[in-house]
Scaffold this active site. Structure first.
Site, short mmCIF file in Angstrom:
data_model
loop_
_atom_site.label_atom_id
_atom_site.label_comp_id
_atom_site.label_asym_id
_atom_site.label_seq_id
_atom_site.Cartn_x
_atom_site.Cartn_y
_atom_site.Cartn_z
N GLU A 107 -0.28 -7.36 38.75
CA GLU A 107 0.49 -8.58 38.53
C GLU A 107 1.03 -9.00 39.90
OE1 GLU A 107 3.67 -8.40 35.65
OE2 GLU A 107 4.37 -10.40 36.24
N ARG A 326 1.15 8.11 36.63
CA ARG A 326 1.67 7.27 37.72
C ARG A 326 1.74 8.12 38.97
NH1 ARG A 326 4.44 2.66 36.74
NH2 ARG A 326 5.84 2.73 38.52
N LYS A 336 9.11 -1.86 41.18
CA LYS A 336 9.70 -3.08 41.74
C LYS A 336 11.18 -3.19 41.39
CE LYS A 336 5.26 -4.79 41.06
NZ LYS A 336 4.37 -5.07 39.95
P1 ATP Z 1 5.53 -1.81 38.66
O1 ATP Z 1 6.40 -0.74 38.15
O2 ATP Z 1 5.40 -1.77 40.16
O3 ATP Z 1 5.83 -3.17 38.10
P2 ATP Z 1 3.09 -2.15 37.20
O4 ATP Z 1 2.33 -1.15 36.42
O5 ATP Z 1 3.76 -3.22 36.44
O6 ATP Z 1 4.08 -1.37 38.15
P3 ATP Z 1 0.93 -3.79 38.09
O7 ATP Z 1 0.86 -4.64 39.29
O8 ATP Z 1 0.96 -4.46 36.78
O9 ATP Z 1 2.19 -2.84 38.28
O10 ATP Z 1 -0.22 -2.67 38.12
C1 ATP Z 1 -1.55 -2.91 38.43
C2 ATP Z 1 -2.34 -1.67 38.12
O11 ATP Z 1 -1.89 -0.60 38.92
C3 ATP Z 1 -2.19 -1.23 36.68
O12 ATP Z 1 -3.45 -0.85 36.19
C4 ATP Z 1 -1.25 -0.07 36.74
O13 ATP Z 1 -1.53 0.84 35.72
C5 ATP Z 1 -1.54 0.51 38.12
N1 ATP Z 1 -0.35 1.13 38.67
C6 ATP Z 1 0.85 0.56 38.91
N2 ATP Z 1 1.73 1.44 39.38
C7 ATP Z 1 1.07 2.63 39.46
C8 ATP Z 1 1.44 3.96 39.86
N3 ATP Z 1 2.66 4.25 40.33
N4 ATP Z 1 0.50 4.92 39.82
C9 ATP Z 1 -0.74 4.66 39.40
N5 ATP Z 1 -1.15 3.44 39.00
C10 ATP Z 1 -0.26 2.43 39.01
MG MG Z 2 3.57 -5.17 36.06
#
Ligand code: ATP
Ligand code: MG
Length: 568
Positions: A107, A326, A336
């Site tokens: 995102e 994660r 974030k």
């Molecule tokens: P945040 O907590 O930063 O908002 P998020 O999962 O909402 O994390 P996205 O940008 O939506 O972030 O994630 C894009 C992809 O990266 C998704 O497939 C998510 O599962 C993966 N991802 C995000 N954070 C991690 C992490 N800490 N470890 C492994 N994969 C991750």
């Molecule tokens: Mg997200």
């Protein structure tokens, strides 16, 4: 079945024996046998006697007969497979060579971090492993949060990581399809428009109670759906999936699929106001994008039932959804929710602060992308929640940067040292002890700085070696020390210290980062700034160069007057 199994075991035993002077052993072949068929894992007890028998039989044969039997009955085992680089990633269930499509769906609501590196590298490696494709898809259906700056930062981050994608797209570009699928779900009776207020909806979910809207007929839903595009105000109506209000899985209790958001989208501006939520957008997009294997982090596990159910109801192709843990480091959160306030409150200097696990932060700190990839692959496709130590990433990094890091001298808490009988005016020092990285000339006049730490224990009469120069005997101590050359021969027992010529010293600051959080409290000492003096040659290095300051550690040149400590 057992005959076939016996045949397989004998083949494996023969191969192993022929590779080990004609003798094989149970423990050398068990894992190979089990590896041939998943279901054997649960049958180990039955398999072991078969293995023992095969091992005993095969060991009775001469090497020649073993070879002969292998060649005539097990030719397939003798084909030498091209050596694949070990990635640490297990085979993907249901993956066919040439038919794998993965996606990385960030995102654009923040800067990419180590967790995104894990996800995108695994996505890319699997696509590569199966000769497939990787799609970069910006999951940008939350206009309140998305910013163009973040789309760009994510692309920059992936480029830096050398993650190559075959296609790039935005979920928001498919809004017409997504709306159509939403309408279809309503028409099929699997979704309804709910006008209850937020509190009622939450309460009903908790208490597993359906509301009146759920019972509304198609006419009512269609009228309300249309009104969502103009008449209703945000919060007045949402589309909900007709799930199961009594499900153990709370996600299935009539989750939201669409809501009204009157915010300008960075790409589509005010074109849309009915936005899908994450679950609906991801399911539809993964399906229409031809994704065969979708990965996400474990905390989404409960949503997987909804993902498959939505696609079922829409009669759409279902990718396989798999979860991994994660990735983050102890005391270095990636969320974030935590990082944004740190930046906004000025507790860190920006998203590229070297204390942060953002890709920009890691880059500035001197962590190189190859190290991140090796590190991520070394962890594999894990589900376990243990936080890997940051030192593991550092040790991958050290191996990569060491051969190309310029060796330089640095001095902290400088103390003046004058060598009264210095006879040199200029010397040449190799930039690297083994590798061809050139030499630098250093002007000498007998006046040096040495580190306070090295100076402190010295007493009159002590001998030390000034690295690359000569041995001296201390003749005066205090803030202006003096010494006298005693020779140049190597002496193992005396301290060897670095120095900087006082003729043209360069003042720099060295930033040293420590963990950001200790027991969930912001670590006020997470950044140490040390004043230092280094050699003139520092100024000739490009910004971004990796340096090994002798007896201190690896640093990355961040600017003419600032270096960032990478690791020991
Ligand atoms: P945040 O907590 O930063 O908002 P998020 O999962 O909402 O994390 P996205 O940008 O939506 O972030 O994630 C894009 C992809 O990266 C998704 O497939 C998510 O599962 C993966 N991802 C995000 N954070 C991690 C992490 N800490 N470890 C492994 N994969 C991750
Ligand atoms: Mg997200």
């Amino acid at each position: 079945m057992d005959d076939e199994l016996k045949r397989i075991i004998r083949g494996i035993a023969l191969l192993n024996a022929s590779e080990h002077n004609g003798k094989t052993r149970n423990d050398s072949i068990i894992s190979k046998v089990i590896g041939t068929k998943l279901e054997l894992r649960s049958r180990i007890k039955d398999v072991i006697p078969l293995i023992s028998q095969a091992v005993a039989d095969v060991n009775k044969l001469s090497i020649e007969s073993q070879r002969e039997e292998l060649e005539s009955n097990y030719a397939e085992l003798l084909i030498v497979k091209p050596k694949q680089e070990r990635t640490g990633l297990p085979p993907l269930e249901g993956a066919e060579q040439g038919n794998v499509i993965t996606r990385f769906p960030p995102e654009p609501n923040g800067y990419p971090h180590i967790g995104h590196a894990k996800a995108s590298i695994i996505d890319e490696e699997y696509a590569k492993m199966y000769g497939g494709k990787l799609i970069l898809r910006f999951d940008d259906t939350n206009p309140e949060k998305e910013r163009l700056e973040y789309y760009a930062a994510i692309k920059v981050g992936l480029d830096w990581l050398d993650v190559k994608y075959d296609l790039i797209k935005n979920t928001s570009d498919d809004m017409e399809i997504i709306h159509r699928k939403g309408k279809e779900l309503i028409d099929l009776g699997h979704a309804y428009v709910c006008t209850c207020n937020k509190e009622t909806i939450s309460k009903n979910r908790r208490e597993m109670i359906s509301c009146k809207c759920r019972a509304g007929n198609l006419d009512q839903n269609n009228t309300r759906w249309n009104k969502m595009f103009d008449k209703f105000k945000p919060g007045e109506a949402i589309v909900r999936f007709r799930g199961d209000m009594s499900s153990e899985n709370t996600v299935m209790r009539d989750p939201t699929l669409f809501r009204i958001i009157d915010e300008s989208h960075p790409i589509h501006k005010d074109k849309y106001r009915v936005w899908p939520n994450y679950d609906f957008a991801v399911a539809v997009e993964d399906s229409i994008d031809g994704i065969t294997h979708a990965f996400r982090t474990k905390e989404y596990e409960l949503r997987t039932e909804l993902y498959y159910t939505l696609l079922d109801k829409l009669n759409m192709r279902k990718p396989r959804m798999l979860e991994f843990s994660r990735l983050e480091f102890e005391g270095m959160p990636v969320s974030k929710r935590v990082l944004k306030p740190l930046v906004e409150e000025g507790k860190v200097s920006g998203f590229d602060d070297p204390r942060l696990p953002t890709l920009e932060g890691l880059r500035r700190k001197g962590i190189v992308p190859e190290a991140i990839r090796k590190f991520v692959l070394s962890l594999g496709f894990t589900k376990s929640d243990t936080l890997p130590p940051f030192e593991t990433l550092e040790s991958f990094n050290r191996k990569i940067i060491d051969p190309t890091s310029v060796r330089l001298f640095i001095v902290f808490d400088p103390v003046k040292l004058t060598v009264i009988n210095n006879n040199l005016t200029e010397i040449e020092i190799s930039n690297h002890p083994q590798n061809e990285m050139g030499k630098r000339r250093v002007t000498i006049d007998g006046n040096f700085y040495i580190s306070g730490n090295d100076a402190k224990p010295l007493k009159i009469g002590d001998e030390v070696r000034l690295l690359e120069l000569y041995n001296i005997k201390v003749t005066k101590i205090g803030p202006e020390m003096e010494g006298e050359i005693t020779g140049t021969g190597y002496k193992s027992e005396i301290p060897k210290i670095q120095w900087v010529s006082r003729k043209n010293p360069v003042n720099i600051e060295v930033l040293i980062s420590n963990v950001l959080f200790i027991n969930d409290q912001f670590n006020e000492n997470s950044l140490e700034v040390k004043q230092a003096i280094t050699e003139q040659y520092y100024l000739e290095l490009n910004v971004g160069s990796q340096i090994q300051f002798v007896r201190f550690g690896y640093c990355r040149k961040d600017s003419a007057n600032q270096a960032i400590y990478t690791h020991k």
